[in-house]
Write a protein that holds these residues in place. Structure first.
Motif, PDB file in Angstrom:
ATOM      1  N   ILE A 351       6.986   1.575  -0.977  1.00  0.00           N
ATOM      2  CA  ILE A 351       5.908   1.801   0.001  1.00  0.00           C
ATOM      3  C   ILE A 351       6.153   3.100   0.769  1.00  0.00           C
ATOM      4  CG2 ILE A 351       4.912   0.932   2.165  1.00  0.00           C
ATOM      5  CD1 ILE A 351       5.315  -1.901   1.029  1.00  0.00           C
ATOM      6  N   GLN A 354       5.432   6.122  -1.390  1.00  0.00           N
ATOM      7  CA  GLN A 354       3.992   6.327  -1.554  1.00  0.00           C
ATOM      8  C   GLN A 354       3.368   6.940  -0.307  1.00  0.00           C
ATOM      9  OE1 GLN A 354       2.260   5.788  -4.541  1.00  0.00           O
ATOM     10  NE2 GLN A 354       4.382   5.597  -5.197  1.00  0.00           N
ATOM     11  N   MET A 355       3.813   6.495   0.851  1.00  0.00           N
ATOM     12  CA  MET A 355       3.272   7.017   2.110  1.00  0.00           C
ATOM     13  C   MET A 355       3.701   8.460   2.357  1.00  0.00           C
ATOM     14  SD  MET A 355       3.669   3.659   4.584  1.00  0.00           S
ATOM     15  CE  MET A 355       2.986   4.491   6.017  1.00  0.00           C
ATOM     16  N   GLU A 356       4.880   8.828   1.874  1.00  0.00           N
ATOM     17  CA  GLU A 356       5.323  10.216   2.010  1.00  0.00           C
ATOM     18  C   GLU A 356       4.519  11.141   1.107  1.00  0.00           C
ATOM     19  OE1 GLU A 356       9.490  10.399   1.329  1.00  0.00           O
ATOM     20  OE2 GLU A 356      10.019   9.350   3.185  1.00  0.00           O
ATOM     21  N   ASN A 358       1.409  10.510   0.117  1.00  0.00           N
ATOM     22  CA  ASN A 358       0.016  10.475   0.535  1.00  0.00           C
ATOM     23  C   ASN A 358      -0.064  10.014   1.979  1.00  0.00           C
ATOM     24  OD1 ASN A 358      -2.721  10.116   0.929  1.00  0.00           O
ATOM     25  ND2 ASN A 358      -3.065   8.974  -0.958  1.00  0.00           N
ATOM     26  N   GLU A 359      -0.217  10.930   2.910  1.00  0.00           N
ATOM     27  CA  GLU A 359      -0.176  10.624   4.328  1.00  0.00           C
ATOM     28  C   GLU A 359      -1.347   9.770   4.805  1.00  0.00           C
ATOM     29  OE1 GLU A 359       0.245  14.188   6.576  1.00  0.00           O
ATOM     30  OE2 GLU A 359       2.236  14.660   5.756  1.00  0.00           O
ATOM     31  N   SER A 360      -2.397   9.674   4.020  1.00  0.00           N
ATOM     32  CA  SER A 360      -3.556   8.848   4.419  1.00  0.00           C
ATOM     33  C   SER A 360      -3.296   7.367   4.190  1.00  0.00           C
ATOM     34  CB  SER A 360      -4.792   9.282   3.639  1.00  0.00           C
ATOM     35  OG  SER A 360      -4.629   9.019   2.244  1.00  0.00           O
ATOM     36  N   LEU A 361      -2.257   6.996   3.441  1.00  0.00           N
ATOM     37  CA  LEU A 361      -1.957   5.608   3.149  1.00  0.00           C
ATOM     38  C   LEU A 361      -1.326   4.925   4.345  1.00  0.00           C
ATOM     39  CD1 LEU A 361      -0.472   5.795  -0.474  1.00  0.00           C
ATOM     40  CD2 LEU A 361      -2.728   4.959   0.181  1.00  0.00           C
ATOM     41  N   THR A 362      -1.565   3.618   4.477  1.00  0.00           N
ATOM     42  CA  THR A 362      -0.889   2.797   5.482  1.00  0.00           C
ATOM     43  C   THR A 362       0.087   1.877   4.751  1.00  0.00           C
ATOM     44  OG1 THR A 362      -2.522   1.007   5.356  1.00  0.00           O
ATOM     45  CG2 THR A 362      -2.949   2.803   6.922  1.00  0.00           C
ATOM     46  N   VAL A 363       0.883   1.138   5.519  1.00  0.00           N
ATOM     47  CA  VAL A 363       1.835   0.202   4.905  1.00  0.00           C
ATOM     48  C   VAL A 363       1.115  -0.811   4.039  1.00  0.00           C
ATOM     49  CG1 VAL A 363       3.492  -1.634   5.389  1.00  0.00           C
ATOM     50  CG2 VAL A 363       3.546   0.456   6.724  1.00  0.00           C
ATOM     51  N   ALA A 366      -0.569   0.908   0.830  1.00  0.00           N
ATOM     52  CA  ALA A 366       0.393   1.457  -0.138  1.00  0.00           C
ATOM     53  C   ALA A 366       0.897   0.375  -1.076  1.00  0.00           C
ATOM     54  CB  ALA A 366       1.581   2.095   0.598  1.00  0.00           C
TER      55      ALA A 366
END
Length: 366
Positions: A351, A354-356, A358-363, A366
């Motif tokens: 997770i 993935q967040m690193e 794509n900064e638009s993703l949340t926990v 992701a």
């Protein structure tokens, strides 16, 4: 002529209380007012925190006080009696917390003081408050630590659990099973969206918000032989067999056996299917590759979803005695719990990656 100012002696216990308040975030000015001290004195105590706490850990009560003293006889007797009481509660499986221990310490201390001969009223009524500082030192002196209780243990049939290992060893010896031929299976629920329960934050934060606990659950059947040389591909039971994530994926090529039912749990029919279609073919191939005869002992517990009529040539199925799973089930002795801990670790690592990326993703997304 100026008057000589008497230096105020601050006990080690008071210093620990001050340090604990500062750690909790109390302001220096507020702490100073409550103890009728200068702010500079409080800051000095904070500066010397490491030294003060080291003295506590070593129980070096003389180094920070002006008058050395021998530990109160009543205190020593009380702590011995208190340790006996704690051990007794442990044997009875009675959970005890800090409040229970400190309250008991006060009651024991009062009884001991009443029985001790005294030559003065001050000896008869010593100042023992069972404070936080005393409790921390008491834990260090007697090597106490806090543990999370295990839910299943109190219901275990201890007598049956003590007798069964000898009976099981006799079965193995009578049939000349090797550790490679003895298998154990067990199932467990996994809340696969579970998040870590703790986090690290800056000391400036007093709390941290988490996420609503997800209740999405799957069930996994684990199986391995006693030697640990062969670990079977797990069987995973979900509520739905075909998922959107499986679009274009052949579920037969997954690293698990994938099954589904409405409750995502092991039923007698599901376990029978696993026994014949998943389990039986595995030991055959494995034992042939090891140059061993196809002769297998499968150990399982008495769960409702485990049929009593499982049969196959050269396969012996044995059931653990009732109410002994938490005490005897091999896979329950830390193996399944380790798997779950590693799953959470890997899932959360994924997770974060993935967040690193794509900064638009949340926990959650992701």
């Amino acid at each position: 002529m100026s008057k000589e100012v008497k230096r105020k002696v601050i006990s080690l216990e008071t210093k620990i209380e001050i340090l604990d308040r500062l750690r909790k975030g109390d302001r220096v000015v507020d702490v100073a007012k409550s103890y009728s001290m200068n702010e500079a004195t409080i800051r000095t105590i904070r500066t010397n925190e490491n030294t003060i706490r080291k003295n506590v850990a070593a129980d070096n009560t003389t180094s920070m006080c002006t008058t050395p003293y021998t530990r109160n006889i009543a205190m020593e007797k009380m702590e011995k009696a208190l340790m006996l009481w704690i051990e007794n509660q442990t044997q009875k499986r009675v959970p005890i917390d800090t409040a229970a221990i400190t309250n008991k310490a006060l009651r024991i201390y009062e009884k001991i003081v009443e029985q001790l001969p005294s030559s003065s009223s001050t000896e008869k009524k010593p100042n023992f408050l069972a404070s936080y500082g005393w409790f921390e030192r008491f834990k260090i002196r007697h090597s106490l630590h806090s543990l999370q209780l295990k839910g299943e243990l109190p219901s275990g049939d201890v007598d049956a659990a003590q007798e069964y290992p000898a009976n099981f060893a006799e079965i193995i010896n009578d049939n000349s099973y090797t550790p490679d031929q003895v298998f154990n299976a067990d199932e467990s629920g996994l809340f696969w969206k579970k998040m870590p329960e703790r986090t690290y934050v800056s000391k400036f934060y007093k709390s941290a918000s988490g996420h609503k606990a997800a209740k999405d659950r799957i069930t996994i059947i684990f199986c391995s032989n006693a030697s640990g040389d062969y670990i079977m591909k797990p069987l995973v039971i979900n509520k739905s067999k075909m998922l959107r994530a499986f679009k274009g994926v052949n579920i037969n090529n997954l690293p698990v056996y994938w099954r589904a039912n409405k409750k995502a749990w092991v039923t007698a029919a599901m376990f029978t299917e696993w026994f014949h279609e998943c389990f039986i073919p595995v030991p055959k191939k494995y034992l042939i590759s090891k140059g061993l005869p196809f002769k297998v002992l499968l150990l399982i517990d008495n769960a409702p979803g485990h049929p009593q009529d499982l049969e196959y040539e050269n396969v012996e199925v044995k059931f653990l005695p009732k109410n002994t799973t938490s005490l005897l089930q091999p896979l329950d002795q830390g193996i399944i719990s380790t798997f779950k801990a590693l799953y959470i670790k890997r899932a959360f690592t994924y997770i974060l990656e993935q967040m690193e990326n794509n900064e638009s993703l949340t926990v959650i997304s992701a």
